[in-house]
Design a protein around this motif. Structure first.
Motif, PDB file in Angstrom:
ATOM      1  N   VAL A   3       0.855  -1.187   0.000  1.00 65.46           N
ATOM      2  CA  VAL A   3       0.000   0.000   0.000  1.00 65.46           C
ATOM      3  C   VAL A   3       0.888   1.233   0.000  1.00 65.46           C
ATOM      4  CG1 VAL A   3      -1.671   1.370   1.296  1.00 65.46           C
ATOM      5  CG2 VAL A   3      -1.976  -1.092   1.126  1.00 65.46           C
ATOM      6  N   LEU A  63       0.922   5.219   0.478  1.00 61.94           N
ATOM      7  CA  LEU A  63       0.144   6.273   1.126  1.00 61.94           C
ATOM      8  C   LEU A  63       0.889   7.597   0.988  1.00 61.94           C
ATOM      9  CD1 LEU A  63      -2.495   6.142   2.993  1.00 61.94           C
ATOM     10  CD2 LEU A  63      -0.918   6.339   4.902  1.00 61.94           C
ATOM     11  N   VAL A 122      -4.563   6.930   0.131  1.00 58.30           N
ATOM     12  CA  VAL A 122      -4.070   5.739  -0.544  1.00 58.30           C
ATOM     13  C   VAL A 122      -3.924   6.053  -2.028  1.00 58.30           C
ATOM     14  CG1 VAL A 122      -4.537   3.345  -1.162  1.00 58.30           C
ATOM     15  CG2 VAL A 122      -5.090   4.159   1.134  1.00 58.30           C
ATOM     16  N   LYS A 156      -2.527   0.321  -4.397  1.00 60.36           N
ATOM     17  CA  LYS A 156      -2.324  -0.876  -3.579  1.00 60.36           C
ATOM     18  C   LYS A 156      -2.230  -2.088  -4.498  1.00 60.36           C
ATOM     19  CE  LYS A 156      -7.273  -1.462  -2.577  1.00 60.36           C
ATOM     20  NZ  LYS A 156      -8.267  -1.653  -1.510  1.00 60.36           N
ATOM     21  N   LYS A 198      -4.679  -5.328   4.321  1.00 56.86           N
ATOM     22  CA  LYS A 198      -5.026  -4.429   5.425  1.00 56.86           C
ATOM     23  C   LYS A 198      -3.804  -4.164   6.305  1.00 56.86           C
ATOM     24  CE  LYS A 198      -9.963  -5.540   5.792  1.00 56.86           C
ATOM     25  NZ  LYS A 198     -11.028  -6.122   6.649  1.00 56.86           N
ATOM     26  N   TYR A 249      -1.699  -1.594   4.778  1.00 56.63           N
ATOM     27  CA  TYR A 249      -2.279  -0.254   4.928  1.00 56.63           C
ATOM     28  C   TYR A 249      -1.990   0.309   6.324  1.00 56.63           C
ATOM     29  CZ  TYR A 249      -5.670   3.311   6.063  1.00 56.63           C
ATOM     30  OH  TYR A 249      -6.246   4.465   6.512  1.00 56.63           O
TER      31      TYR A 249
END
Length: 667
Positions: free
Chosen positions: A37, A39, A44, A47, A127, A130
């Protein structure tokens, strides 16, 4: 990349703060793939799932990523060598952060998320990636890899020089001469600009076959000094390299003293002996540099002697000796090949080594000659300590002798160091599980040492008094005409000198007796306090006059314990960060606690502050001995403070998540 993922193009200026989180997706056939991911400024950008490191590296360059976030460094590389290759491909500004590290200690990443109120029941690699990127952008975690940049400059021929007639030989000489000229010009450029470097080369008739410079500086610092070249016969390649170091690796507390022999060159010979001449390691390596040699030696200890039989001594060997603070030893004559063979054959017969080549032989011979140069003095150390019964570390005495001290001076220096450590040992940190018996023993040892000094002084006085009596008898004989008249003044002066020596010895004895009485009283008091500590009635709290870096530098280990700050109104901001890193259980102030100033800074870092006025205490030997209730209060207040800080951090995370969800709804 999954079908739903859309990769955005990097803007011309992506320096507003970009972070990449990666988590292992799968590991098959020796290849790792990751969930990734990216950022930027809290949003975001892209990904991916099931992608290799090559995509991660490309994104780091295109988006000028400041932090690459992981939760386990082993997922990135399985060895330092592999990690070094990865790091060498990343941009200089990209740091590798492990998010679940705090003060060098790993925490469970899922538990971290749960403490923040984030559910982990369905935590996928995507996840995880992230949350890693998000927490990295918030300053969570610690940098785990230190990059030490260096640059290789390789000068080599561009075509194969096969054997042939006269023209072929002339061409070989021409190329070798050209390589030599280029190497000399690079060397002059590096010397004139003061760069630290190492040079390895292969000699050949009329010049050099090739050479490699290892410059201990990043590639960009050499841009205007050395340039790459690709000619018809000779090329100059400039290649950046990185040495990596894990920042939270444990360090060896006390390195073993070594005698190291080095035979430098394209093939490096290294022989490592202990201080008693036993072989610990012997080997040879092709194209080994100074840093690799230092790393190899550090695995076995710390050299106190570095030896070589190459003269003049190569600069690389001098720098290795200098780096370790070791004595540099060169034999006073050049050993013959036959002598070196005899030395190595004796080692083979003893079974100390099993194989050798010429480089190992030369390195071992240098180390052996260094040991022989000191062996007589080193043997005397063992005999002396065995004879006298002195309980001091033999290795320390031997190190001092190799450093140039005589046996007597080395023993006295070690005794002085021991006595100094005994005096400092009055500062004790005691709790029910700490070395109270050891501290009491040290104080008792101090008393015994002073008693021994008193006995020596008493014997010295007795000897001087006997000398006075002898001189008085001689003076009496003189008065009776037995001795020559011209000796009268001599004996009178000698008698006066001896009386002054006795008076000085008696003053010293009196001082020692007073010191003995003072220390005996202190030991008795500390013994009583130790007994109360062992019963759990009180705890020992070290005193810090004021919160400064110099005061903290002499503070014992206070991790999980309580510290008393005598003057909280005077402090250094850098010292506040230092004491946070020391992680005490609590800090005590002498009076009422204000929510401003130092108390606010400490509690903001998770360290509770208590007031001394709430407890019964006694002061002795640089410590407060406080009622044990202070520990219960400190634990209770720390739990309350941690809950308060965790709630505050949780609210911050939830607020960021709400903002993120709101942005998603709008888009």
């Amino acid at each position: 990349m999954t079908t739903s993922d859309q990769e955005q193009r990097a803007p011309k200026d992506a320096s507003g703060g970009c972070y990449i989180g990666i988590d292992l997706f799968k590991y098959e056939g020796g290849r790792r793939t990751y969930s990734v991911v990216l950022l930027c400024e809290g949003k975001v950008v892209s990904k991916y799932d099931d992608v290799g490191l090559e995509k991660v590296i490309r994104l780091c360059w295109e988006w000028e990523v400041s932090k690459l976030a992981i939760d386990n460094i082993a997922e990135l590389a399985e060895s330092k060598l592999e990690l070094g290759r990865v790091v060498s491909l990343l941009p200089e500004k990209t740091s590798i952060y492990q998010i679940n590290l705090s003060h060098g200690r790993e925490r469970d990443f899922r538990e971290m998320l749960r403490n923040m109120g984030i559910p982990t029941a369905q935590l996928t690699p995507s996840k995880t990636a992230y949350y890693l990127a998000l927490l990295a952008s918030m300053g969570v975690g610690e940098e785990v890899v230190k990059k030490e940049a260096r640059t290789k400059i390789i000068v080599r021929k561009n075509r194969n020089l096969s054997s042939g007639g006269m023209s072929s030989n002339r061409y070989k000489r021409k190329v070798r001469t050209a390589i030599l000229q280029i190497v000399n010009s690079i060397k002059d450029a590096l010397d004139s600009t003061g760069f630290d470097y190492e040079l390895l080369y292969r000699k050949a008739g009329g010049g050099l076959d090739g050479a490699t410079f290892t410059v201990f500086a990043p590639r960009e610092s050499l841009e205007n000094i050395v340039k790459p070249k690709t000619g018809t016969s000779v090329s100059v390649e400039i290649r950046p390299e990185y040495k990596v170091k894990l920042l939270y690796e444990e360090k060896v507390k006390e390195a073993k003293p070594l005698i190291v022999g080095i035979d430098p060159g394209m093939t490096y010979g290294i022989a490592i002996l202990d201080i008693d001449g036993n072989v610990i390691y012997i080997g040879s390596w092709q194209r080994m540099g100074r840093l690799e040699a230092v790393e190899l030696i550090e695995k076995y200890g710390k050299p106190i002697v570095v030896a070589t039989d190459v003269y003049p001594v190569p600069i690389g060997v001098k720098k290795i000796a200098s780096q370790f603070g070791a004595e540099l030893y060169v034999p006073d004559r050049v050993l013959t090949v036959e002598e070196k063979r005899n030395i190595i054959e004796k080692a083979l017969e003893k079974g100390e080594i099993v194989d050798s080549d010429s480089h190992m032989r030369d390195a071992y011979a240098a180390a052996y000659m260094a040991y022989k140069a000191f062996s007589k003095k080193l043997t005397e150390v063992n005999k002396y300590l065995e004879k006298t019964g002195l309980d001091i570390p033999a290795e320390n005495v031997k190190k001092r002798i190799i450093g140039g001290s005589s046996l007597a001076d080395a023993v006295e220096e070690e005794l002085k160091a021991y006595l100094s450590s005994v005096n400092k040992s009055i500062k004790i940190v005691v709790s029910p599980d700490i070395r109270k018996d050891e501290k009491y023993r040290r104080e008792t040892d101090t008393v015994d040492l002073i008693r021994k000094e008193n006995m020596i002084l008493a014997k010295r006085i007795e000897s001087l008094e006997e000398e006075i009596r002898r001189k008085e008898r001689e003076l009496e004989l003189y008065k009776k005409g037995v001795l020559q008249l011209n000796k009268e003044d001599y004996y009178a002066r000698e008698l006066h000198r001896l009386k002054e020596m006795i008076a000085e010895a008696e003053r010293t004895l009196k001082e020692k007796e007073n010191e003995l009485e003072s220390i005996s009283s202190e030991v008795q008091k500390l013994s009583s306090l130790l007994q109360r500590i062992s019963r759990g009635e009180i705890v020992a709290v070290p005193i810090v006059p004021s919160l400064t870096k110099s005061n903290l530098s002499i503070l014992p280990n206070v991790n999980g314990r309580i510290v008393f700050i005598e003057n909280p109104d005077s402090y250094q901001k850098e010292a506040v960060e230092d004491i946070k890193n020391m992680r005490p259980l609590s800090v005590i102030f002498p009076g009422p606690i204000s929510n401003k100033g130092l108390a606010s800074l400490l509690e903001g870092g998770g360290i509770p502050v208590l007031s001394l006025s709430d407890y019964v205490y006694e002061r002795a030997s640089g410590f407060l001995f406080v009622n044990s209730k202070v520990e219960e209060d400190a634990v209770k207040k720390k739990m309350e403070l941690e809950k308060k800080l965790a709630d505050k951090e949780k609210d911050k995370i939830l607020s960021m998540l709400e903002k993120y969800k709101e942005q998603r709804r709008r888009t």
